[in-house]
Design a protein around this motif. Structure first.
Motif, mmCIF file in Angstrom:
data_model
loop_
_atom_site.group_PDB
_atom_site.id
_atom_site.type_symbol
_atom_site.label_atom_id
_atom_site.label_comp_id
_atom_site.label_asym_id
_atom_site.label_seq_id
_atom_site.Cartn_x
_atom_site.Cartn_y
_atom_site.Cartn_z
ATOM 1 N N SER A 6 -11.509 -0.066 -0.842
ATOM 2 C CA SER A 6 -11.011 -0.685 -2.067
ATOM 3 C C SER A 6 -12.161 -0.941 -3.021
ATOM 4 O O SER A 6 -13.333 -0.844 -2.654
ATOM 5 C CB SER A 6 -10.293 -2.004 -1.743
ATOM 6 O OG SER A 6 -11.155 -2.868 -1.019
ATOM 7 N N THR A 23 -5.067 -9.185 -2.466
ATOM 8 C CA THR A 23 -4.964 -10.424 -1.982
ATOM 9 C C THR A 23 -3.746 -10.341 -1.199
ATOM 10 O O THR A 23 -2.942 -9.480 -1.159
ATOM 11 C CB THR A 23 -4.945 -11.449 -3.115
ATOM 12 O OG1 THR A 23 -4.490 -12.621 -2.606
ATOM 13 C CG2 THR A 23 -4.421 -11.060 -4.354
ATOM 14 N N SER A 24 -3.590 -10.939 -0.822
ATOM 15 C CA SER A 24 -2.465 -11.085 0.066
ATOM 16 C C SER A 24 -1.186 -11.344 -0.713
ATOM 17 O O SER A 24 -0.195 -11.750 -0.153
ATOM 18 C CB SER A 24 -2.751 -12.248 1.007
ATOM 19 O OG SER A 24 -3.071 -13.385 0.250
ATOM 20 N N HIS A 82 -9.217 -16.706 1.034
ATOM 21 C CA HIS A 82 -7.969 -16.029 0.668
ATOM 22 C C HIS A 82 -7.014 -16.948 -0.079
ATOM 23 O O HIS A 82 -6.204 -16.477 -0.893
ATOM 24 C CB HIS A 82 -7.289 -15.468 1.919
ATOM 25 C CG HIS A 82 -8.006 -14.289 2.507
ATOM 26 N ND1 HIS A 82 -8.042 -13.062 1.884
ATOM 27 C CD2 HIS A 82 -8.726 -14.155 3.666
ATOM 28 C CE1 HIS A 82 -8.738 -12.209 2.619
ATOM 29 N NE2 HIS A 82 -9.170 -12.852 3.701
ATOM 30 N N LYS A 107 -11.542 -5.558 1.572
ATOM 31 C CA LYS A 107 -10.677 -5.241 2.711
ATOM 32 C C LYS A 107 -11.466 -4.865 3.958
ATOM 33 O O LYS A 107 -10.976 -4.995 5.064
ATOM 34 C CB LYS A 107 -9.757 -4.077 2.336
ATOM 35 C CG LYS A 107 -8.729 -4.414 1.278
ATOM 36 C CD LYS A 107 -7.817 -3.214 1.037
ATOM 37 C CE LYS A 107 -6.738 -3.538 0.033
ATOM 38 N NZ LYS A 107 -5.845 -2.370 -0.206
ATOM 39 N N HIS A 120 -9.207 -10.281 -2.278
ATOM 40 C CA HIS A 120 -8.360 -9.131 -1.902
ATOM 41 C C HIS A 120 -9.071 -7.802 -2.073
ATOM 42 O O HIS A 120 -8.614 -6.792 -1.542
ATOM 43 C CB HIS A 120 -7.043 -9.152 -2.677
ATOM 44 C CG HIS A 120 -7.154 -8.816 -4.134
ATOM 45 N ND1 HIS A 120 -7.103 -9.768 -5.127
ATOM 46 C CD2 HIS A 120 -7.297 -7.637 -4.765
ATOM 47 C CE1 HIS A 120 -7.201 -9.176 -6.305
ATOM 48 N NE2 HIS A 120 -7.323 -7.873 -6.112
ATOM 49 N N ASP A 133 -7.018 0.758 -4.249
ATOM 50 C CA ASP A 133 -7.083 1.255 -2.882
ATOM 51 C C ASP A 133 -7.685 2.651 -2.905
ATOM 52 O O ASP A 133 -7.066 3.602 -3.344
ATOM 53 C CB ASP A 133 -5.667 1.303 -2.289
ATOM 54 C CG ASP A 133 -5.672 1.632 -0.810
ATOM 55 O OD1 ASP A 133 -6.656 2.226 -0.348
ATOM 56 O OD2 ASP A 133 -4.689 1.293 -0.132
ATOM 57 N N GLU A 187 0.833 -1.212 0.000
ATOM 58 C CA GLU A 187 0.000 0.000 0.000
ATOM 59 C C GLU A 187 0.868 1.262 0.000
ATOM 60 O O GLU A 187 0.569 2.240 -0.693
ATOM 61 C CB GLU A 187 -0.941 0.017 1.206
ATOM 62 C CG GLU A 187 -2.054 -1.024 1.158
ATOM 63 C CD GLU A 187 -1.585 -2.403 1.609
ATOM 64 O OE1 GLU A 187 -0.391 -2.533 1.978
ATOM 65 O OE2 GLU A 187 -2.408 -3.337 1.573
ATOM 66 N N THR A 200 -15.399 0.154 5.367
ATOM 67 C CA THR A 200 -15.412 -0.236 6.776
ATOM 68 C C THR A 200 -16.098 0.854 7.569
ATOM 69 O O THR A 200 -16.036 2.030 7.204
ATOM 70 C CB THR A 200 -13.976 -0.455 7.298
ATOM 71 O OG1 THR A 200 -14.036 -1.001 8.628
ATOM 72 C CG2 THR A 200 -13.188 0.834 7.339
#
Length: 368
Positions: free
Chosen positions: A165, A122-123, A209, A186, A183, A135, A35, A367
């Protein structure tokens, strides 16, 4: 790290004001935190664009001053005959290339500012891979830094919620079940937007994931279930060289892309994915990858950072896998039925797209 301190650190890093110790620490932070690395890249791009814009303004000012000077000297007679010296023609020949460059720079600036409104991760932490989710906080920070905030919060998003995201997703059941990448999700919730711009509340049903897949369920009373889904979800593997196309949201409107399947495995031989040759941008994550018969063969997820047009898609058989796992874990989902037959075989591409685009959604995660 505090957002303002982070932005200040990025400014110092790009301007070369950091000490050697600070710079080494910050570069390690970029390698381990995608990020932050994304923010550095985008802020550096922005600074270059601002410099180009300033140059553009200076060029225009110079042209204006020169024009006024010629008028005052009588070398330029607007509306009348040109002077014998022909200085107007000389003036144009001298500056027409600069004018074209100025216009091009202006166009780049306009495209860049428009790009700030798109949804960007994703990770996957390998620096050789770039996630194709966007993002939204990175975009928002850049907008705030330039006092050019675009209000991305809409009525379907809870009050005081923070967008994180975005990407793409597509229906796998007419009742409103949507598949996307893990991913992308988030935050704690998500809304989806159809190709006509209508927004719908949704809930996160499942996140896997390991496969980088997730399932959303539209639970908005304004949503009207589609009668049927025109495409099918392929269970078997596809053939090398097969023509493919995709629909997704790298912009605020649906975008079509076309390519071919270039390898039967993904990055570093990942057996869960295909390698595809296609132009893919942040926001394409979660979009369906179709073969020429209108069958979904994969879910677009990442691209290779140093290779032009090399992207990766999670194989569609993994969709069948996570749906079966969902049915086993919760009996409430036993009625979820993946489309088994494509009605798009033999249909020209424009018609295929027209029938499919209403089933492909813009996914925005937030969120509270």
């Amino acid at each position: 790290m505090d957002d303002f301190l982070l932005l200040d650190a990025i400014e110092r890093y790009l301007s070369g004001e950091m000490s050697a110790e600070e710079r080494n620490y910050f570069e390690n932070l970029r390698k381990t935190t995608p990020e932050i690395d994304q923010m550095v890249v985008e802020h550096n791009m922005f600074l270059h664009q601002i410099a180009d814009y300033a140059a553009n303004i200076q060029i225009k000012q110079t042209l204006h001053e020169t024009h006024q000077h010629l008028l005052e000297r009588g070398d330029l007679n607007e509306g009348g005959a040109l002077s014998p010296k022909g200085k107007v023609i000389q003036f144009w020949n001298k500056y027409k290339r600069v004018t074209a460059i100025a216009a091009s720079v202006g166009g780049v600036i306009a495209l860049f500012i428009s790009g700030l409104a798109m949804y960007f991760s994703t990770s996957v932490n390998d620096p050789k891979l770039e996630q194709l989710g966007k993002d939204l906080e990175v975009v928002k920070k850049n907008q705030e830094a330039q006092v050019n905030i675009i209000n991305e919060v809409t009525s379907k998003i809870p009050t005081n919620a923070r967008l994180l995201s975005g990407g793409s997703g597509f229906l796998v059941d007419p009742k409103g079940y949507i598949v996307t990448n893990a991913h992308i999700l988030k935050g704690t919730g998500a809304i989806v937007v159809n190709s006509k711009g209508a927004e719908f509340k949704s809930s996160i049903v499942l996140i896997d994931h390991d496969k980088d897949l997730a399932i959303l369920k539209i639970n908005d009373e304004e949503y009207e279930s589609v009668k049927s889904i025109p495409y099918s979800i392929q269970k078997s593997n596809s053939s090398l060289g097969e023509e493919i196309f995709t629909l997704g949201y790298p912009r605020n409107e649906i975008v079509y892309g076309m390519g071919y399947l270039s390898a039967k495995t993904g990055f570093d031989g990942d057996s869960l994915s295909y390698q595809i040759q296609i132009s893919a941008n942040p926001g394409n994550s979660g979009g369906p990858v179709f073969n020429k018969n209108g069958e979904v063969i994969g879910v677009l997820s990442t691209r290779q950072a140093q290779a032009d047009g090399v992207a990766f898609a999670v194989k569609s058989k993994n969709i069948h896998s996570i749906i079966e796992d969902l049915k086993k874990s919760d009996t409430a989902f036993r009625k979820v039925k993946l489309p088994a037959k494509s009605t798009l075989k033999g249909v020209e591409r424009k018609t295929q797209i027209n029938k499919v685009e209403d089933c492909v959604f813009f996914v925005k995660a937030y969120t509270k």
